[in-house]
Enzyme design. Structure first.
Site, PDB file in Angstrom:
ATOM      1  N   LEU A   3       0.823  -1.213   0.000  1.00 52.68           N
ATOM      2  CA  LEU A   3       0.000   0.000   0.000  1.00 52.68           C
ATOM      3  C   LEU A   3       0.856   1.262   0.000  1.00 52.68           C
ATOM      4  CD1 LEU A   3      -2.626  -1.093   2.666  1.00 52.68           C
ATOM      5  CD2 LEU A   3      -2.651  -1.503   0.192  1.00 52.68           C
ATOM      6  N   ASP A   4       0.300   2.313  -0.575  1.00 49.50           N
ATOM      7  CA  ASP A   4       0.960   3.614  -0.518  1.00 49.50           C
ATOM      8  C   ASP A   4       0.365   4.432   0.626  1.00 49.50           C
ATOM      9  OD1 ASP A   4      -1.477   4.610  -1.456  1.00 49.50           O
ATOM     10  OD2 ASP A   4      -0.744   4.932  -3.493  1.00 49.50           O
ATOM     11  N   VAL A   5       0.757   5.669   0.737  1.00 52.52           N
ATOM     12  CA  VAL A   5       0.328   6.514   1.852  1.00 52.52           C
ATOM     13  C   VAL A   5      -1.187   6.773   1.834  1.00 52.52           C
ATOM     14  CG1 VAL A   5       0.750   8.759   0.734  1.00 52.52           C
ATOM     15  CG2 VAL A   5       1.043   8.518   3.210  1.00 52.52           C
TER      16      VAL A   5
END
Length: 140
Positions: free
Chosen positions: A16-18
């Site tokens: 996942l990204d931010v």
């Protein structure tokens, strides 16, 4: 129409990204994983390909994002190969959540590299058909 091959992948937290959704580069990894699983199902392991002096190469990829994937989601990634008469072939992959929601569409152009000459094999469909134990998995 090309045959359909499909792999289910569970989204992992570290992908996942931010924003809390799957990082864009991970979509490419999911597609690569599905394509290699398809090649394996056709009897084209990396060992078979290396022994034959060739290997698939991606020349172009386009990703169209439709919905986000988040932690805990599972996604089905399919592969369809479209073979022409030239040195390249087209790969289309749809990413669909298990509830049927389309997530992404990935299209690409690929070829089969001759590992010695570092040039594309003139007829990748013909060469892979010769090497595969189950070429139908690749739509051949």
């Amino acid at each position: 129409m090309a045959d359909l091959f499909q792999v289910r992948i569970a989204v992992r937290g570290y992908e996942l990204d931010v924003q809390g959704h799957v990082n864009q580069a991970v979509y490419l990894q999911y597609g690569e994983h599905a394509r290699w699983q398809c090649f394996q199902a056709a009897g084209l392991s990396p060992e078979v390909l290396v022994s034959a002096g060739c290997g698939p190469v991606v020349l172009e990829t386009t990703i169209r994002y439709l919905k986000e994937l988040r932690s805990g989601d599972e996604v089905d990634v399919d592969c369809r190969f479209f073979w022409g008469s030239g040195k390249t072939f087209r790969v289309e992959q749809d990413y669909t959540r298990v509830d049927g929601t389309p997530v992404a569409a990935v299209t690409g152009v690929a070829g089969l590299l001759d590992r010695e000459s570092r040039r594309l094999v003139p007829s990748p469909a013909e060469r892979l058909r010769e090497l595969a134990s189950d070429p139908g998995v690749l739509g051949l």
